[in-house]
Scaffold this motif. Structure first.
Motif, short mmCIF file in Angstrom:
data_model
loop_
_atom_site.label_atom_id
_atom_site.label_comp_id
_atom_site.label_asym_id
_atom_site.label_seq_id
_atom_site.Cartn_x
_atom_site.Cartn_y
_atom_site.Cartn_z
N TRP A 192 -16.49 -13.47 6.12
CA TRP A 192 -16.95 -12.39 6.99
C TRP A 192 -16.34 -11.07 6.52
CZ3 TRP A 192 -14.25 -8.98 10.06
CH2 TRP A 192 -15.02 -8.22 10.96
N ASP A 193 -15.03 -11.12 6.27
CA ASP A 193 -14.32 -9.92 5.88
C ASP A 193 -14.84 -9.38 4.54
OD1 ASP A 193 -12.19 -8.11 6.53
OD2 ASP A 193 -11.08 -8.94 4.85
N GLU A 194 -15.12 -10.29 3.63
CA GLU A 194 -15.63 -9.87 2.32
C GLU A 194 -16.99 -9.18 2.47
OE1 GLU A 194 -15.91 -13.11 -0.37
OE2 GLU A 194 -16.36 -11.85 -2.11
N ALA A 195 -17.85 -9.78 3.29
CA ALA A 195 -19.16 -9.17 3.51
C ALA A 195 -19.03 -7.79 4.15
CB ALA A 195 -20.03 -10.08 4.40
N ARG A 196 -18.14 -7.71 5.15
CA ARG A 196 -17.96 -6.42 5.83
C ARG A 196 -17.43 -5.38 4.86
NH1 ARG A 196 -18.25 -2.46 7.42
NH2 ARG A 196 -18.13 -1.48 9.47
N LYS A 197 -16.50 -5.80 4.00
CA LYS A 197 -15.94 -4.85 3.04
C LYS A 197 -16.99 -4.41 2.03
CE LYS A 197 -11.03 -5.76 3.22
NZ LYS A 197 -10.01 -6.77 2.93
N MET A 198 -17.86 -5.32 1.63
CA MET A 198 -18.89 -4.93 0.67
C MET A 198 -19.85 -3.93 1.30
SD MET A 198 -19.64 -8.11 -1.88
CE MET A 198 -19.85 -9.38 -0.67
N TRP A 199 -20.23 -4.16 2.55
CA TRP A 199 -21.13 -3.20 3.19
C TRP A 199 -20.42 -1.89 3.47
CZ3 TRP A 199 -26.25 -2.74 4.18
CH2 TRP A 199 -27.04 -3.81 3.78
N GLY A 200 -19.13 -1.97 3.78
CA GLY A 200 -18.37 -0.72 3.91
C GLY A 200 -18.32 0.02 2.58
N GLY A 201 -18.11 -0.73 1.51
CA GLY A 201 -18.09 -0.12 0.18
C GLY A 201 -19.43 0.51 -0.16
N LEU A 202 -20.52 -0.14 0.28
CA LEU A 202 -21.85 0.43 0.04
C LEU A 202 -21.97 1.80 0.70
CD1 LEU A 202 -24.75 -0.03 -0.98
CD2 LEU A 202 -25.27 -1.01 1.24
N LEU A 203 -21.46 1.90 1.91
CA LEU A 203 -21.48 3.20 2.60
C LEU A 203 -20.67 4.23 1.82
CD1 LEU A 203 -21.86 5.14 4.99
CD2 LEU A 203 -20.05 3.95 6.19
N ASN A 204 -19.45 3.84 1.43
CA ASN A 204 -18.58 4.78 0.70
C ASN A 204 -19.26 5.28 -0.56
OD1 ASN A 204 -16.89 3.67 2.56
ND2 ASN A 204 -15.60 2.60 1.09
N ARG A 205 -19.80 4.35 -1.32
CA ARG A 205 -20.33 4.73 -2.61
C ARG A 205 -21.69 5.41 -2.50
NH1 ARG A 205 -17.10 3.09 -6.69
NH2 ARG A 205 -15.10 2.48 -5.79
N SER A 206 -22.43 5.14 -1.42
CA SER A 206 -23.67 5.89 -1.21
C SER A 206 -23.34 7.35 -0.97
CB SER A 206 -24.43 5.32 -0.01
OG SER A 206 -24.85 4.01 -0.28
N ARG A 207 -22.33 7.58 -0.12
CA ARG A 207 -21.89 8.96 0.08
C ARG A 207 -21.41 9.56 -1.24
NH1 ARG A 207 -17.83 7.53 5.03
NH2 ARG A 207 -19.23 7.86 6.79
N ASP A 208 -20.70 8.75 -2.02
CA ASP A 208 -20.10 9.26 -3.24
C ASP A 208 -21.15 9.63 -4.28
OD1 ASP A 208 -17.56 9.79 -4.57
OD2 ASP A 208 -18.18 8.24 -5.97
N ILE A 209 -22.14 8.76 -4.45
CA ILE A 209 -23.15 9.04 -5.48
C ILE A 209 -23.98 10.26 -5.05
CG2 ILE A 209 -25.07 7.59 -4.68
CD1 ILE A 209 -25.32 6.62 -7.57
N MET A 210 -24.18 10.43 -3.75
CA MET A 210 -24.93 11.61 -3.29
C MET A 210 -24.09 12.87 -3.53
SD MET A 210 -27.87 12.22 -2.27
CE MET A 210 -28.34 13.94 -2.55
N ARG A 211 -22.77 12.75 -3.26
CA ARG A 211 -21.90 13.89 -3.57
C ARG A 211 -21.99 14.25 -5.05
NH1 ARG A 211 -17.44 14.19 -6.46
NH2 ARG A 211 -17.08 11.95 -6.55
N GLN A 212 -21.92 13.24 -5.92
CA GLN A 212 -21.98 13.51 -7.34
C GLN A 212 -23.30 14.15 -7.72
OE1 GLN A 212 -21.21 9.49 -8.59
NE2 GLN A 212 -19.07 9.91 -9.05
N GLY A 213 -24.38 13.60 -7.13
CA GLY A 213 -25.68 14.18 -7.45
C GLY A 213 -25.77 15.63 -6.99
N ALA A 214 -25.34 15.88 -5.76
CA ALA A 214 -25.42 17.24 -5.23
C ALA A 214 -24.59 18.20 -6.06
CB ALA A 214 -24.95 17.26 -3.78
N THR A 215 -23.47 17.71 -6.59
CA THR A 215 -22.58 18.58 -7.33
C THR A 215 -22.96 18.72 -8.80
OG1 THR A 215 -20.88 17.63 -5.93
CG2 THR A 215 -20.15 19.10 -7.67
N CYS A 216 -23.31 17.62 -9.42
CA CYS A 216 -23.49 17.61 -10.88
C CYS A 216 -24.91 17.91 -11.33
CB CYS A 216 -23.07 16.27 -11.46
SG CYS A 216 -21.36 15.87 -11.15
#
Lengths: 380, 380, 380, 380, 380
Positions: free
Chosen positions: D107-131
């Motif tokens: 359960w924890d692994e799944a939750r962490k992966m979906w949390g990571g998906l949120l983090n990295r979705s924000r991150d890739i959008m930040r990179q796109g907006a900036t770069c």
């Protein structure tokens, strides 16, 4: 037995999970005990305990009813056995816990590495489809071939029940298959081939490096699986546990006969079934490759890699329709320029001192080669 | 004893696993107890418990049969000992669990680091074979030599039973061997040498960086193994556990004599064998290098590194036949151009200010050097 | 006491391990119990239990023999205390397990971070020796100085028993030492200095980035150690465990007096020694820096960093003899060209617009500076 | 039942935590036992134990009061059952511990992966907006669309209760939606699309590589979740535990009737409720996707990605006011030059060989395209 | 209560550790039990057990002394309750172990993420101070401002007891503060701002990428903390444990009254205090942000970031004195050249097509801007 291990290669989907969670599962499991492969595998040990306890009960009955000549000693109630059983049951549970967790950890590690292989196979194909220049059709196909070939070669490495011939003859060209078959270490050779393919494509070394990172991951998967295969849990652990468990189970009837009488037979057999079952699960999971569905993973890799190869042009067209000019199908000269931007470092720099030589060579190559080879990959 | 540690260097393959999983393993293990190295190592402690319990039983018998003068106290049944035994058995199991898990964790960590060394040795050789320009034959050979030398130097660092001379005289040149022998810290020097080799090759600094990442990994392996060697589990833990276990075992006969009588001897000895065996396994695994098959791993590294070196040209040819123009054996001038594309950053940039000087120098070097040295590596 | 913590700073080598594994270790440990620092530290608590149980036994004896006036209550056998002891012993073991594992985890984390510091100090020096241009002698020396200075500043940060003056006056120049001494946060300043050194050297930004990655690791080590120092295990855990353990031990004699009589004194003291010993180990490991041999690690870093700096030229020469042309001591102009290839991005590009300016500046700098400073590092 | 799983999709915020920590929580929980979904799900098993124990008590009462014909055997007190229960309760707890921890780990692994998906979705959008260059408005919008589409496609992959149509028709263009719907593997296709978008934008390949690293992370999340779905805990473990637990519970009344009499019914039912409840929790958590609030995470991703896209220009303006010249809204020509510095590799290089062609193309594209498509994303 | 949580925000230094390790700590803790916040929080549950056991004892006394009318049943000795208590105590300890470990794991994860935030804040500031060109004074200041702003915005996100206004009005400019206050998601906006600052500085994209890596880390910290806040341990676990524990404690007096009599009141209350205390600790740690000293970490970040900004020029001068020519304060033209080498990719390439335009722009910018803004950061 060894054959039963194939039944452990479970792959679940939503319907299986619903059955798995069924409210009546506990009752149903009770009636399928005889079909349990675990119990079947542990049967010799369970039977041994049954034989010991039956003999003990029969002997004592014979003694009580004076059916034996005088001088035979009474074996129970045996306080000494009880003392041994009582004072070591914590230590026994301790060793079984250790074994259980460690074996499961190995199974989990193997499963994660094969899962990682799937992820990174998809990823390296995505990188190839995206970063290889559009005219490098052969390189893309070769990349797809060899990524699949690596996965299948790895499977053969850990499940020698299938042959290289049967797995890869529809994937690689005959010359490539021959090369792989003759290699000293096949998966290493396959990674080397992918590495050469990537290096042969004219593209930014940044992108080459990133694809190469996935090859390092492949090496880690390969070596990690080899480690699990070559290095069991320190055998002294396993053997000490086995000796201890078996001694404990053998002495158990002597400790219990006093209070249970003939009922010692089902009780001891039941306890043996529980504990030997746990030990058996630990042993089965210790070498995880025999109980993992590697063929399903390989098929998944092949299907996804091929789909990415096939859908690449399609994706570009549709995205371009949505307004991304960089993906518009451009005429050859302007395309080369756009590519010079994207791949910056490599080609752009080269332009300064002989671009006229480089670029024509690159763009002329695919025109001459594609016809020479057909990719014979049938998605399963 | 120290010699017995070599028997723990197990390497498994499929047949060994089948034996390991054999259905009759529990019974077989029961009859090989006397051959257990663990039991043999723990023998002094087990014997001590045997002596204590025998003495106690003899003393009490003598006392009961009035063979001793009056005034000797009765030692059992000793309620106090029972109270001690009962109230501390959970804490004892707790400490043994801790020790077991931690020692296994150290063994596992060491095994993983050496497995990682194998993976990354293959990986750095793959990178060298792929990224070094084709004419840098000597550099590729030197890379292979030193990757093997690092692994063997690391083995000597942790298994001082072999010498640098015997391990490396067929691998390195005499001058190199001498340099390594005189180093203050040999594995550090070997990594430094690999680093210099990589830096000396004209190639993209991107690829240099990526190869250098593997050297950082080598440093982590080296330092990680040194850490395991230098820093045992806090010795206060180990000693507290040992003291506690031994006190517990020594008091055990006094607690059990009341219920068991003479049977206290086999019971206490048996319990001692189980618990001291667990403690012994923990101690053996705590310093894992003596029980790991480092020689097998080193041979594996050497075989795979050499095979990659040998197969490189072959791989290129076969892939080129499959249609990858970038790998076609081209004539010297056009090759230089192709390389300018592939390595983008490095050579391409250089073109701007003296390419005519650089490239000839590079391509002329291998022509003059190869004859001066022969790689004397015999794959074991 | 605080002073005893220095005795926990164990460093093992092969001979110590052989003693550690000695077959007679269990017996030997039994006779050195009085020297145990753990027992000595826990002595007040153990004595308290001894006093309580002695008083209880004396009181009850006095009561039994009517030495006390009437009206004094009988305190044992106390069924209530037994009930408390029995029903909470599992919870007590649970809390002790938690404490044991967590404290060891903190110790292990600290040891791994300091081990990582050693690895990466060697690694960053290797990178500097390899990637800095040959003429940047001063930069290499400065890098070595500051890598050592960072390690020693970090030690002072966590073992304030030594001063910056004593540790670093032979390493840094007086101006640098002064700068470090006046910093708001010394290790942060040291990393900053290394960062500036790397940035000041004309080299590929790829290599700069890779060296900078190690600085990020240094920051993680620094911050990780600070975290261990600032944030203990939630103190409510520690206190609840302490309160519970001490209540349990204080009530223990009342529960056991009924069955043990006067033997309650040694039994309860023994149990207290075992459990308080475990608690004491947990407390000692919770703040791990006082029991880690940080001085040994710092000396190791200094020795290895200095050796790499010293052996660099030597390594190049010997490798060049083995046929690596890129490492041949070349005359200045052709060397500059070779370096332009190796460092591709940086210098190669620069060549296009003023190479004549750049290179001379770089090569003239070291010629003028070296004499101004001597590296005064004495390997310990 | 399957429907009840939706009630486990908890999302907490500060008020919920305060309720969670409420001092009277223990009492309140006692009175809401009947509403527990866990108990409801385990009801069949609990009832079975109730039926068995009631029958047993009734049978024995009938027997005692001679309501049954002679010859019916007395079933209690059954010493054998007690022996079984006593000797296996540790092993049972062991298996339940294993199951509990492992399921929670999944359960924890799944939750962490979906949390990571949120983090990295924000991150890739930040990179796109900036770069992404400022004029690549369409590319930024396409990136936002597809990042959201990937998250939602992933949700549908693991919670098939919603359809692609309902989730994505407001996000993607009809052509894109059609492409995704027809894909062999939708999340793989979505990552491929993002990869093509990034590659199509003229920018430094360094930045492309970094954004691509997030795509590799997406692949790891996708594959990791698929692994959890496809590979349950080895079913032999689960089944062995279930069989063992149910046998144990069925035999329990026989062991307890002797001491408890009719009270065996509530006691055994209570114990069954506790243990089956634990088993039920383990089973519910084993397939974690049904009990995770994936819809909330997807909405969060969409809101944050859209906000980043919307706020980008605003952020630039405000930072520029604070004195950052690089962010000043510059006129077109000078902007191109500034960007040439920032993105160095890409555009700078291109300048050498046809910048006049490249840049106009890039800057003209957005001018013509924006009107062709509107991003129809409604933040929920 | 909620207010008491602030007392858990412990920060230790050497003196606190000495108190923590004090030899007399166990005794001292015994006398401070009434001050324990844990016991105070668990008081309602403990009192409930006290009331139940007192009522039970009173009822039974009344019954024994015939103070109640006939027909009232005797409630003890209750064998059924004993059977329930005995057979479930292992399972109870099991659930409490699980809860304890998992909650501590969450606390530890939160603490590590905030520690990581400190490390990487220092690291990104170091990179900015080192890699930003010397004339980008405003960009360095903006970087410092926003790194601090991100940390403080993150604190407000998880400790809403402070406001954005009070935390940041001395750090950001009014326009920036307004922008942040109006954002849909403040920490995301802060990372976005840092990203824009980095992108706006003319420097090698390699260095930009490396700084951006730290921003990805920031996103992981942000998302990881949000995950801990939003997703508690599956509430079915928590509730099942709470129900079970409370039922167990309520039945405990009935099981113990038979042996303990009136002593059942202190015994049951004591056991309740121990077990409810453990449960309370688990609940307190489950949401860790309320018990972490986030303000101390934020102040630390601000102090270190500001010190790095302030000391940068100083560091350069002192290192230059030690012979590092690259750090010498050079005149403008020669500096630009040195920078062209260091930043290779970016400026070097640009030189080919308009260097004269680029560089002057860069060096002229800072000259005009600095005066427009003052950094108002007061280190706390």
């Amino acid at each position: 037995s060894e054959e039963a291990r194939k039944y452990f290669r479970t792959v679940y989907d939503f319907p299986q999970w619903q059955t798995h969670r069924n409210q009546y599962r506990l009752m149903r499991r009770l009636f399928t005990i005889p079909q349990s492969h675990i119990i079947q595998n542990a049967l010799p040990s369970i039977l041994w305990v049954g034989v010991v306890s039956t003999s003990l009960a029969a002997y004592n009955t014979a003694l009580d009813q004076h059916m034996l000549p005088d001088g035979f000693p009474s074996l129970t109630p045996n306080a000494a056995c009880s003392a041994f059983i009582t004072n070591t049951s914590v230590a026994l549970s301790l060793l079984l816990v250790f074994r259980t967790n460690t074996s499961y950890g190995r199974w989990d590690e193997a499963r994660k590495m094969w899962g990682g292989l799937l992820n990174r196979s998809r990823d390296i194909m995505r990188q190839g489809a995206t970063c290889f220049p559009d005219d490098q059709v052969e390189a893309k196909k070769a990349l797809a071939r060899w990524v699949v070939a690596f996965a299948r070669a790895l499977r053969i490495h850990f499940q020698p029940e299938v042959t290289l011939e049967s797995e890869l003859k529809n994937i690689l060209t005959p010359a490539e298959l021959d090369m792989l078959a003759k290699s000293q270490h096949r998966p290493v050779r396959a990674i080397h081939a992918i590495s050469q393919i990537i290096q042969s494509v004219p593209m930014s070394s940044i992108h080459q490096m990133q694809m190469s990172t996935n090859l390092t991951f492949f090496h880690d998967v390969l070596g990690g699986c080899e480690r699990l295969l070559r290095a069991p849990i320190p055998v002294s652990y396993t053997r000490h546990t086995a000796r201890f468990l078996f001694t404990w189970l053998t002495l158990l009837p002597f400790a219990l006969y006093g209070t249970c009488g003939y009922a010692v037979v089902p009780v001891c057999t039941g306890i043996a079934a529980v504990l030997c079952g746990i030990e058996e699960i630990g042993v089965q999971c210790e070498e995880p490759f025999g109980i993992l569905p590697l063929d399903v993973i390989c098929n998944r890799i092949q299907a996804d890699v091929m789909a990415t190869l096939k859908d690449d042009a399609d994706t570009k067209t549709i995205l371009a329709e949505a307004g991304l000019s960089g993906l518009l199908p451009v005429s050859s000269p302007s395309y080369a320029t756009a590519n010079g931007n994207g791949n910056g470092n490599g080609n752009g720099n080269g332009n300064g001192n002989g671009n006229g030589v480089v670029m024509p060579q690159v763009s002329s190559t695919p025109a001459s080669v594609p016809a020479t080879m057909t990719v014979n990959i049938s998605p399963r």
